[in-house]
Design an enzyme around this catalytic site. Structure first.
Site, PDB file in Angstrom:
ATOM      1  N   CYS A 118      -8.937   0.951  18.733  1.00 28.68           N
ATOM      2  CA  CYS A 118      -9.437   2.021  17.870  1.00 28.68           C
ATOM      3  C   CYS A 118     -10.858   2.382  18.273  1.00 28.68           C
ATOM      4  O   CYS A 118     -11.625   1.540  18.734  1.00 28.68           O
ATOM      5  CB  CYS A 118      -9.409   1.545  16.418  1.00 28.68           C
ATOM      6  SG  CYS A 118     -10.047   2.755  15.240  1.00 28.68           S
ATOM      7  N   SER A 143     -13.205   2.905  16.304  1.00 25.20           N
ATOM      8  CA  SER A 143     -14.178   2.262  15.409  1.00 25.20           C
ATOM      9  C   SER A 143     -14.753   0.984  16.012  1.00 25.20           C
ATOM     10  O   SER A 143     -15.919   0.669  15.790  1.00 25.20           O
ATOM     11  CB  SER A 143     -13.529   1.942  14.063  1.00 25.20           C
ATOM     12  OG  SER A 143     -13.152   3.134  13.419  1.00 25.20           O
ATOM     13  N   HIS A 145     -17.371   2.032  18.241  1.00 28.66           N
ATOM     14  CA  HIS A 145     -18.592   2.413  17.513  1.00 28.66           C
ATOM     15  C   HIS A 145     -19.478   1.193  17.266  1.00 28.66           C
ATOM     16  O   HIS A 145     -20.691   1.315  17.151  1.00 28.66           O
ATOM     17  CB  HIS A 145     -18.243   3.077  16.176  1.00 28.66           C
ATOM     18  CG  HIS A 145     -17.698   4.475  16.306  1.00 28.66           C
ATOM     19  ND1 HIS A 145     -18.350   5.448  17.024  1.00 28.66           N
ATOM     20  CD2 HIS A 145     -16.586   5.055  15.825  1.00 28.66           C
ATOM     21  CE1 HIS A 145     -17.641   6.570  16.960  1.00 28.66           C
ATOM     22  NE2 HIS A 145     -16.563   6.358  16.246  1.00 28.66           N
ATOM     23  N   HIS A 180      -9.111  -4.243  14.271  1.00 27.07           N
ATOM     24  CA  HIS A 180      -8.801  -4.128  12.843  1.00 27.07           C
ATOM     25  C   HIS A 180      -7.479  -3.417  12.625  1.00 27.07           C
ATOM     26  O   HIS A 180      -7.202  -2.931  11.541  1.00 27.07           O
ATOM     27  CB  HIS A 180      -9.938  -3.407  12.119  1.00 27.07           C
ATOM     28  CG  HIS A 180     -10.155  -2.019  12.648  1.00 27.07           C
ATOM     29  ND1 HIS A 180     -10.870  -1.772  13.788  1.00 27.07           N
ATOM     30  CD2 HIS A 180      -9.699  -0.824  12.231  1.00 27.07           C
ATOM     31  CE1 HIS A 180     -10.854  -0.478  14.030  1.00 27.07           C
ATOM     32  NE2 HIS A 180     -10.135   0.130  13.105  1.00 27.07           N
ATOM     33  N   CYS A 216      -4.295   1.364  11.074  1.00 25.75           N
ATOM     34  CA  CYS A 216      -5.487   2.222  11.009  1.00 25.75           C
ATOM     35  C   CYS A 216      -5.217   3.639  11.491  1.00 25.75           C
ATOM     36  O   CYS A 216      -5.339   4.589  10.730  1.00 25.75           O
ATOM     37  CB  CYS A 216      -6.635   1.605  11.811  1.00 25.75           C
ATOM     38  SG  CYS A 216      -8.114   2.636  11.873  1.00 25.75           S
TER      39      CYS A 216
END
Ligand SMILES: [Zn+2]
Ligand SMILES: [Zn+2]
Length: 366
Positions: free
Chosen positions: A40, A42, A45, A61, A165
């Site tokens: 992902c 994220s 990030h 996650h 997600c």
């Protein structure tokens, strides 16, 4: 026990694949042998620092795997169950959960902010956090039973991993947060692993015109499979196309799901929606770019709405089952989302491929 995991030690460094210690499952916790985890944006990030997390951390996650062992008092799953791991799992009794808005669960927010949540990972006595309270970039992890959604054993782990997600966040943006209605016109800006699912959400909700916007020709080509009726390279082209297709009414809904958001893109997105138009910001925007540049008077006098996106507004214990039902009956593409598969050792290559625009979703098989 020990497990091989991908750890981020400092911002701006690659994922380090190494052996770490994993605690035994405590009361209400479950030991999971992971089979697949999605790459992902994220987690990236966290690497770039756009969305700071407590370091060091085991990434990941969204994942799927098999229940290996139960801590005391576990009654929601059994050894051998196949499960999806979802990071934003709700408490069920805070004011938001009680009100049916479990994606906003206050207890989950505190946990995701790193408060009052002991991680099962450590190395040489030093605690290592777990991304989203899960840490799915690992062969094994220990998680609370509430984070698990059991699934049928014929669903592939690659597909199931994405339900934690990417699919939920993207699909829910269209279905729950924008509340797309039959016959509406929708534009989705940024068509990666999340944006493609907003296209699918628009299709589920019965949208008529669905415009995919992405500079990457491969993603524009793929968009039709996921429900786009049109695909263009940039926002001005989307606005021009919508002017033409809708006799100037423009879109009812716009969703921003680019890899890295910006205030300028939010303003541009709102130029594509008309009267009573709704904009949803799914993309994470770096903290330095907080101010939104847009015509406020136009926003007011057009009665528009702009909202954020927490986990697509989904209730994971309801919607993951809904999504699998749609998938089983050919109404939701999940296999097509998995572009490339990697080993854990190749995880940095996976992220390089994501940045190169090669993947809708890369999946690590564990
Ligand atoms: Zn994610
Ligand atoms: Zn709650």
């Amino acid at each position: 026990m020990r497990t091989k995991a991908a750890v981020l030690w400092e911002v701006g460094t690659p994922w380090s694949v190494e052996e770490v210690e994993l605690a035994d499952p405590g009361p209400g916790q479950v030991l999971i042998r992971l089979a697949a985890t999605g790459l992902c944006h994220s987690d990236d990030h966290a690497v770039t620092g756009d969305a700071p997390v407590g370091l060091p951390i085991v990434g990941g996650h969204e994942g799927a795997g098999v229940v290996e062992a139960l801590g005391p008092g576990v009654d929601r799953v059994a050894a051998g169950d196949h499960v999806v791991l979802a990071f934003n799992f709700p408490c069920g009794h805070c004011r938001y959960c009680a009100d049916g808005r479990s994606a906003l669960c206050y207890v989950a927010r505190r946990r995701l902010a790193g408060k009052a949540y002991p991680s099962p990972f450590s190395r040489d006595g030093r605690p290592i956090s777990a991304m989203g309270g899960l840490g799915t970039f690992s062969q094994y992890t220990v998680v609370p039973q509430e984070s698990l959604v059991p699934i049928d054993k014929d669903v592939s782990f690659d597909v199931a991993a994405l339900l934690g997600c990417a699919v939920t966040t993207g699909w829910g943006a269209a279905v729950h947060l924008a509340g797309v209605r039959p016959g509406e016109h929708v534009v989705v800006i940024g068509c990666g692993g999340v944006g493609m699912n907003s296209l699918q959400g628009a299709r589920t909700a019965g949208a008529d015109i669905v415009v995919a916007v992405d500079p990457n020709p491969y993603k524009r080509e793929q968009a039709a499979t996921f429900g786009a009726t049109h695909a263009v390279a940039d926002i001005p082209a989307a606005k021009a196309l919508l002017e033409e297709l809708t006799h100037g009414h423009l879109a009812d809904v716009a969703i921003l799901s680019v890899g890295v958001g910006s205030s300028a893109l939010v303003g541009q997105m709102m130029t594509t929606v008309g009267l009573d138009g709704r904009g949803v910001i799914t993309a994470v925007t770096p903290g330095a770019a907080d101010a939104i540049e847009m015509s406020v008077v136009g926003f007011t006098l057009s009665q528009q709405t702009l909202r954020g996106n927490v986990y697509g507004g989904v209730n994971m214990h309801r919607d993951i089952g809904v999504l699998l039902g749609l998938y089983r009956r050919g109404k939701l593409n999940l296999d097509e989302l998995v572009t490339r598969r990697y080993t854990l050792e190749d995880i940095n290559q996976g992220y390089a491929d994501m940045h190169a625009g090669l993947n809708l979703r890369g999946v690590v098989q564990l």
